[in-house]
Motif scaffolding. Structure first.
Motif, PDB file in Angstrom:
ATOM      1  N   ASP A  55       0.861  -1.182   0.000  1.00 63.26           N
ATOM      2  CA  ASP A  55       0.000   0.000   0.000  1.00 63.26           C
ATOM      3  C   ASP A  55       0.903   1.239   0.000  1.00 63.26           C
ATOM      4  N   VAL A  56       1.250   1.683  -1.206  1.00 62.65           N
ATOM      5  CA  VAL A  56       2.236   2.757  -1.378  1.00 62.65           C
ATOM      6  C   VAL A  56       1.574   3.961  -2.036  1.00 62.65           C
ATOM      7  N   HIS A 113      -5.482   7.367  -7.270  1.00 60.61           N
ATOM      8  CA  HIS A 113      -5.728   8.390  -6.259  1.00 60.61           C
ATOM      9  C   HIS A 113      -4.605   8.482  -5.223  1.00 60.61           C
ATOM     10  N   ARG A 114      -3.655   7.539  -5.300  1.00 58.59           N
ATOM     11  CA  ARG A 114      -2.493   7.574  -4.409  1.00 58.59           C
ATOM     12  C   ARG A 114      -1.314   8.317  -5.030  1.00 58.59           C
ATOM     13  N   SER A 127      -6.322   9.982   5.444  1.00 63.27           N
ATOM     14  CA  SER A 127      -7.290   9.192   4.681  1.00 63.27           C
ATOM     15  C   SER A 127      -7.740   7.974   5.494  1.00 63.27           C
ATOM     16  N   GLU A 128      -8.775   7.316   5.016  1.00 61.42           N
ATOM     17  CA  GLU A 128      -9.361   6.178   5.735  1.00 61.42           C
ATOM     18  C   GLU A 128      -8.359   5.043   5.902  1.00 61.42           C
ATOM     19  N   GLN A 129      -7.498   4.865   4.883  1.00 57.65           N
ATOM     20  CA  GLN A 129      -6.477   3.819   4.957  1.00 57.65           C
ATOM     21  C   GLN A 129      -5.129   4.433   4.568  1.00 57.65           C
TER      22      GLN A 129
END
Length: 348
Positions: free
Chosen positions: A196-197, A227-228, A249-251
């Motif tokens: 998750d980068v 969106h990342r 953010s949520e995550q």
């Protein structure tokens, strides 16, 4: 060696005709014109054997350097322009220092032109410099959509694009292998186990941003979600703001790849202010390896580009272009390497 040189056709011609020029010495000694000027100034980077060969050729041809006469004869100022985006950015400070040293050794001075990205490159405001004062330009501010480099090329201005490039433009380019840089940063994070980068990148209109994100996506694949990937100026403020957005953010991501070290330091400052530990809670990696990146307060893991070699080669390429406008177009691409410090680790 002296016998062979004394019978060189160029040497025989010059001893009985017009005054010898530096290009005549270059032909006789089998070197470039820029090497002639450096050798006759005893530049330590020129080998003693080459310096001796150039001095011997100059003596046989009766060549006497005369900077004033040379400048008048060649209609040169021996001053070049160097365009940078931001003199507050430590990367440009390091780049300029090395460019200045190389140009000085070659007998050139430079004029600094600050060309912020939001102003774009306005050729009109350079006209008075190009018409009267500057022999050429080193441009570090080129954008993918700017027509300034092409306009300058059509006007016959000797020019080198340094750090950034523009596709389909026949000018000399000196840059890092930025696709490989993106790949290297991504491989490092993947090797640590990050899935998750997020990427805090520079402006989309620069080749450095485009190439580094292309390289990163080749490694991350679909795991680097659109969106990342956030874009903004190459500034501490931009890195700080984007990091806050990502970590709120949520995550939140487990790792953030920043497009240069200044952005990365902004990311680190924001994360720490929000109570995150680096690299325990979030890993951070940058690009460039400016001197500040090694400071104990940061100890930033980063992809190093050879700033000194880029600066030196940019200066040399411009001088070669000024002295020989018809020489082949060159594209120098320098390799990159990973500098591991203390801001990256496996995710929790």
């Amino acid at each position: 060696m002296s016998k062979a040189m004394s019978t060189h056709p160029q040497a025989r011609q010059q001893t009985s005709s017009a005054r010898a020029l530096s290009r005549d010495v270059a032909v006789a000694a089998g070197v470039s014109q820029s090497t002639v000027s450096r050798a006759l100034r005893d530049d330590p980077r020129i080998s003693s054997a080459t310096r001796e060969r150039v001095r011997l050729a100059a003596q046989q041809l009766g060549y006497v350097p005369n900077s004033v006469a040379r400048n008048l004869r060649e209609r040169r100022s021996r001053v070049v322009g160097v365009m940078v985006e931001d003199i507050d950015n430590a990367f440009y400070q390091e780049l300029l220092a090395d460019m200045h040293q190389e140009l000085l050794l070659a007998g050139y001075a430079f004029t600094l032109i600050v060309d912020p990205l939001h102003l774009r490159s306005d050729v009109a405001r350079l006209t008075h410099l190009l018409d009267a004062s500057l022999d050429g330009l080193i441009v570090t501010t080129a954008t993918l959509g700017s027509d300034a480099p092409a306009t300058l090329q059509r006007r016959g201005v000797p020019m080198v694009l340094s750090v950034r490039s523009v596709p389909n433009l026949q000018v000399d380019i000196v840059e890092s292998d930025n696709v490989a840089a993106g790949q290297l940063a991504a491989r490092h994070l993947v090797s640590l186990g990050h899935q998750d980068v997020a990427a805090v990148m520079g402006p989309e209109v620069t080749s450095t941003t485009q190439d580094r994100i292309v390289g990163a996506k080749q490694v991350f694949g679909h795991s680097l979600l659109p969106h990342r990937v956030l874009h903004g100026p190459y500034s501490h403020e931009s890195g700080h703001a984007h990091c806050r957005r990502l970590l709120q953010s949520e995550q939140p991501p487990t790792a953030i790849m920043a497009a240069n070290d200044v952005l990365a330091i902004g990311v680190m400052d924001a994360a720490r202010q929000m109570g995150y530990s680096i690299p325990e809670d979030v890993s951070v990696i940058g690009f460039d390896d400016i001197q500040m990146a090694s400071w104990h307060s940061f100890r930033l893991t980063t992809v190093r580009q050879d700033t000194k070699s880029i600066a030196v080669q940019s200066a040399r390429r411009l001088i070669e272009r000024i002295e020989d406008p018809n020489s082949p177009i060159t594209h120098d691409k320098f390799p990159v390497s990973l500098t591991m410090r203390s801001t990256t680790a496996p995710p929790k």
